[in-house]
Design a protein around this motif. Structure first.
Motif, PDB file in Angstrom:
ATOM      1  N   ALA A 159     -28.887  33.040  55.929  1.00  0.00           N
ATOM      2  CA  ALA A 159     -30.172  32.524  55.577  1.00  0.00           C
ATOM      3  C   ALA A 159     -30.309  31.113  55.214  1.00  0.00           C
ATOM      4  O   ALA A 159     -31.341  30.447  55.487  1.00  0.00           O
ATOM      5  N   ALA A 160     -29.541  30.928  54.064  1.00  0.00           N
ATOM      6  CA  ALA A 160     -29.571  29.625  53.319  1.00  0.00           C
ATOM      7  C   ALA A 160     -29.194  28.445  53.943  1.00  0.00           C
ATOM      8  O   ALA A 160     -29.029  27.212  53.664  1.00  0.00           O
ATOM      9  N   GLY A 161     -28.252  28.789  55.129  1.00  0.00           N
ATOM     10  CA  GLY A 161     -27.583  27.851  56.055  1.00  0.00           C
ATOM     11  C   GLY A 161     -26.240  27.452  55.322  1.00  0.00           C
ATOM     12  O   GLY A 161     -25.716  26.372  55.345  1.00  0.00           O
ATOM     13  N   VAL A 162     -25.564  28.439  54.881  1.00  0.00           N
ATOM     14  CA  VAL A 162     -24.354  28.434  54.233  1.00  0.00           C
ATOM     15  C   VAL A 162     -23.134  28.900  55.244  1.00  0.00           C
ATOM     16  O   VAL A 162     -23.316  30.029  55.553  1.00  0.00           O
ATOM     17  N   HIS A 163     -22.310  28.321  55.706  1.00  0.00           N
ATOM     18  CA  HIS A 163     -21.257  28.413  56.619  1.00  0.00           C
ATOM     19  C   HIS A 163     -20.131  27.656  56.742  1.00  0.00           C
ATOM     20  O   HIS A 163     -19.909  26.861  55.812  1.00  0.00           O
ATOM     21  N   PRO A 164     -18.975  28.025  57.522  1.00  0.00           N
ATOM     22  CA  PRO A 164     -17.897  27.162  57.302  1.00  0.00           C
ATOM     23  C   PRO A 164     -18.343  25.559  57.466  1.00  0.00           C
ATOM     24  O   PRO A 164     -19.115  25.253  58.571  1.00  0.00           O
TER      25      PRO A 164
END
Length: 358
Positions: A159-164
């Motif tokens: 939801a916070a936009g954290v991804h690889p």
């Protein structure tokens, strides 16, 4: 009023600028260079380009670079428990950063995490930790040994936009300047000290309405730590045959360079031999000013300028280094180094570019 140089350096150090996401640092440099330049723009590679017109339209232009980006981390994967496995962006190891708080730059939220190895109170049943102990494997701590604890669920992170691909930086709480006698310490003096020197040189060059002989392009470059990407683009697209980089340089006995000595003029590094005529001219200017310039042949090192020359994108390359202890670690430089470097650079730019020797 111009920002005092110590305050400018401190502000630049607090700004996050991982490779490819240097906007916060670029904005600070732009604010300082806009009153000094005739044109300011951001190019397609994310470089800030500030043009100062010269007095002689036939004089050769000069490109001067200092890089915006910092050594950082990038998320490799998000584990189901919300921890992050990370790799480095640039040549850096966990021990150089130090375990502790980090900023996770999500697309929609910047989160605080902790770069951690795990508890020292463990046994061979925790092999990832045990491998790094002197009585275990005695391995140097590497990125496979550490992770980022976030205190968030995987869904929260999404939801916070954290991804690889999400960048992770040393937290702002750990980026304040430390005064050690006549010296200053911080992470990321590479290359925020050089950016400060670039601004200071521009102020000196334009003092009392002064102008250089030929056009000068002051370029705050992107992604130097990933191969000089911004400088390669600038050297290809901007006029001129000379790219002169500002960067830190290792103050080590191996190179006969001292941290309290004058600016360092490089004659070679791992990528190229620098332009002899330009290097000699920099040394001569430094001596005339009483700045006690040092000279060096760097190894395990390259720069914006040498990478551009090695790629065939600039005919001539030069490097002016700020002597620095613990490069790519918690870095230390003398409190007078930024000013000395700026004075040498400004005086060099105020003169015609030396002709090619040989």
């Amino acid at each position: 009023m111009p920002t005092p140089l110590p305050d400018l350096l401190a502000e630049l150090l607090r700004a996050y600028g991982p490779c490819g996401e240097e906007g916060a640092v670029r904005d600070v440099v732009r604010r300082e260079l806009e009153p000094l330049a005739d044109e300011v723009a951001v190019d397609a590679a994310g470089n800030l380009v500030a043009l100062v017109h010269g007095t002689d339209r036939s004089a050769p232009p000069v490109r001067v670079t200092a890089h915006l980006d910092e050594l950082s981390m990038v998320v490799k994967r998000v584990e189901p428990d919300g921890t992050l496995r990370v790799n480095s962006l640039g040549v850096m190891y966990p021990g150089n950063f130090g375990l502790g708080p980090v900023a996770v730059l999500g697309r929609r939220e910047t989160l605080t995490g902790v770069l951690t190895l795990g508890s020292e109170h463990t046994t061979p049943e925790s092999p990832r930790i045990w491998q790094t102990k002197p009585d275990g494997g005695d391995q140097a701590m590497d990125w496979t040994h550490v992770y980022v604890f976030t205190g968030r669920s995987a869904d929260d992170l999404a939801a916070a936009g954290v991804h690889p691909g999400t960048r992770v930086c040393v937290h702002a709480d750990r980026r304040e300047l430390t005064t050690v006698g006549d010296f200053l310490g911080s992470w990321f003096l590479d290359d925020r000290a050089a950016l400060t020197a670039l601004v200071a040189a521009a102020r000196l060059l334009r003092a009392d309405g002064g102008r250089p002989p030929g056009d000068v392009y002051l370029v705050a470059t992107s992604s130097e730590e990933m191969g000089g990407i911004g400088a390669l683009h600038a050297s290809r697209t901007l006029p001129g045959d000379l790219t002169l980089a500002l960067d830190v340089g290792p103050a080590e006995a191996e190179y006969q360079v001292t941290v309290d000595g004058g600016p360092v003029v490089a004659y070679a590094d791992d990528a190229v031999v620098y332009d002899r005529a330009v290097a000699d001219a920099l040394v001569d200017v430094g001596r005339e000013l009483g700045l006690d310039p040092q000279t060096a042949v760097w190894q395990s090192f390259d720069s914006d300028a040498s990478q551009a020359k090695a790629a065939g994108l600039t005919a001539r390359a030069a490097l002016l280094s700020l002597p620095t202890l613990s490069t790519h670690g918690y870095e230390v430089l003398h409190s007078g180094t930024v000013d000395r470097t700026a004075r040498l650079l400004a005086a060099f730019l105020a003169r015609p570019v030396p002709p090619v020797s040989g």
